[in-house]
Design an enzyme around this catalytic site. Structure first.
Site, PDB file in Angstrom:
ATOM      1  N   HIS A 129      13.282  -1.841   6.475  1.00  0.00           N
ATOM      2  CA  HIS A 129      14.387  -2.187   5.563  1.00  0.00           C
ATOM      3  C   HIS A 129      15.706  -1.500   5.918  1.00  0.00           C
ATOM      4  CE1 HIS A 129      11.717  -4.367   2.956  1.00  0.00           C
ATOM      5  NE2 HIS A 129      11.007  -3.293   2.626  1.00  0.00           N
ATOM      6  N   ASP A 165       4.094  -7.098   6.576  1.00  0.00           N
ATOM      7  CA  ASP A 165       4.303  -6.305   5.352  1.00  0.00           C
ATOM      8  C   ASP A 165       4.542  -7.274   4.186  1.00  0.00           C
ATOM      9  OD1 ASP A 165       5.500  -3.177   4.858  1.00  0.00           O
ATOM     10  OD2 ASP A 165       6.199  -4.685   3.420  1.00  0.00           O
ATOM     11  N   ASP A 254       0.753  -3.386   2.355  1.00  0.00           N
ATOM     12  CA  ASP A 254       1.016  -3.548   0.924  1.00  0.00           C
ATOM     13  C   ASP A 254       0.795  -4.973   0.413  1.00  0.00           C
ATOM     14  OD1 ASP A 254       3.186  -4.198   2.477  1.00  0.00           O
ATOM     15  OD2 ASP A 254       4.607  -2.880   1.459  1.00  0.00           O
TER      16      ASP A 254
HETATM   17 ZN   LIG Z   1       6.475  -3.235   2.135  1.00  0.00          ZN
END
Ligand SMILES: [Zn+2]
Length: 391
Positions: A129, A165, A254
């Site tokens: 990110h 992810d 996740d």
């Molecule tokens: Zn993540």
């Protein structure tokens, strides 16, 4: 098969304090892999990383941002650049810890690119990110992007980045959005329900690189079978058309049903199948050249250690049989770190990872609509037919 695991206990110093991204998940993953013999297989090298230099980080991040990361820990009132926020608290030695994560991914990338190993992994990496001048989503320096930028500087022409992810790989996409040498593919929970709010199928790359960003936003609640159907409906076709020289896999854990921060419902078995599918594509398309990183993953003891041990096993040779028992030595450590919590007895969630391949046609199923939207958005750039299931 020669492979490289970049690791040092110093990587545990990427510690945001009282925060979901707790380095205990990486400690427990390395311990599980070690206790199952994954790190002592023939041909496996475990190497200490060095800090990425400012010049290496500077290929992706702005100089004033790097200076801010260095300065912030000395100023309790520091503001700006996304730092000193709930998601990105300032911590001691933040620059050094972040540069070490980037240095580890860089070392892994260079070893694969040079041919000294076929595959390499840094499970502490995958901080996807981070933006050029802003920390975001628990990420300070964008190690996958720093590694990819390094390969480009060495002459790479076609790098594929595949991000599994549960969150959109927004930083990597943005950094290379207008660079046709880098294909970014992200499968994630829909931006309608999850951070960072980007990753719609209509995001296809900048004007000089249309089709170089591929996004598969999945409805909340998507399970193994749906995730795998979406992956196989989009990723192999685009990758084959692109023809990567090397594949980077961001393997955030996740997407699991037990993850407290997101809403997909995969199992460890589904996550394992996803990573193995990427591995098979690397064998088919680029001589097995694969760089893998970790990423998100907040079921710190029950999920992340198993998923990343499967990842480490894939990188270092043969996958681990899901029926394998977790070793008593690891169970003891897991209990010590999480007293009273249930720990997994086996390397599986007993999930069935079969799936129905995608088929064109009118459907009310939100997952199939999402798949079709992505195919319609990007397949024409590769001369592929969105409505032809063979493509
Ligand atoms: Zn993540």
């Amino acid at each position: 098969m020669n492979s490289l695991v970049v690791w040092s206990d110093r990587l545990l110093s990427y510690d945001l304090g009282d925060h979901p991204l707790n380095p205990v998940r990486v400690e427990l993953a390395m311990a599980l892999a070690r206790d199952l013999g994954v790190l002592s297989r023939p041909g496996v090298t475990v190497q200490e990383p060095a800090l990425a230099t400012d010049a290496e980080i500077g290929r992706v991040h702005r100089a004033d941002y790097i200076e801010a990361v260095k300065a912030a820990p000395d100023d309790p009132f520091f503001r700006g650049y996304g730092l000193n926020t709930a998601d990105n608290p300032v911590f001691d030695d933040m620059h050094e810890a972040s540069a070490l994560v980037s240095g580890a991914t860089l070392a892994a990338a260079r070893a694969v690119w040079s041919g000294s190993v076929r595959r390499a992994v840094n499970i502490s990496g995958g901080l996807h990110h981070a933006m050029p001048a802003r920390a975001a989503g628990f990420c300070v320096y964008n190690d996958p992007a720093i590694a990819i930028a390094d390969l480009l500087s060495q002459g790479a022409k076609r790098i594929a980045y595949i991000d599994i992810d549960v969150h959109h790989g927004d930083g990597v996409q943005e950094i290379f959005a207008n660079d046709p040498r880098v294909l970014t593919i992200s499968l994630h929970e829909s931006p309608i329900s999850l951070f960072p709010g980007t990753g719609f199928s209509t995001e296809v790359g900048g004007p000089d690189a249309l089709g170089s960003a591929v996004n598969v936003p999945l409805p909340a609640g998507t399970r193994d079978s749906g995730w795998l159907r979406a992956f196989h409906a989009v990723v192999p076709s685009v990758l084959r058309a692109f023809g990567p020289e090397l594949i980077v896999l961001q393997a955030g854990a996740d997407s699991h049903a037990r993850d407290p921060l997101a809403n997909l419902r995969l199992s460890v078995d589904g996550q394992r199948a996803g990573a193995l599918a990427v591995s098979a594509l690397s064998e088919e398309l680029c001589g097995g050249k694969l760089l893998a990183t970790g990423g998100g993953g907040y079921a710190l003891m029950y999920v992340v250690p198993r998923t990343w041990t499967h990842l480490l096993a894939m990188v270092t040779g043969d996958p681990i049989d899901p029926a394998t028992l977790t070793p008593p030595s690891w169970r003891a450590l897991a209990q010590k770190r999480f007293p009273g919590e249930d720990f997994p007895l086996r390397m599986t969630d007993d999930a069935d990872v079969s799936f129905q391949p995608w088929q064109p046609g009118v459907t009310q199923d939100p997952l199939d609509r999402a798949i079709l939207a992505t195919r319609q958005a990007v397949f024409p750039y590769y001369g592929l037919d969105p409505m032809d299931a063979r493509d």
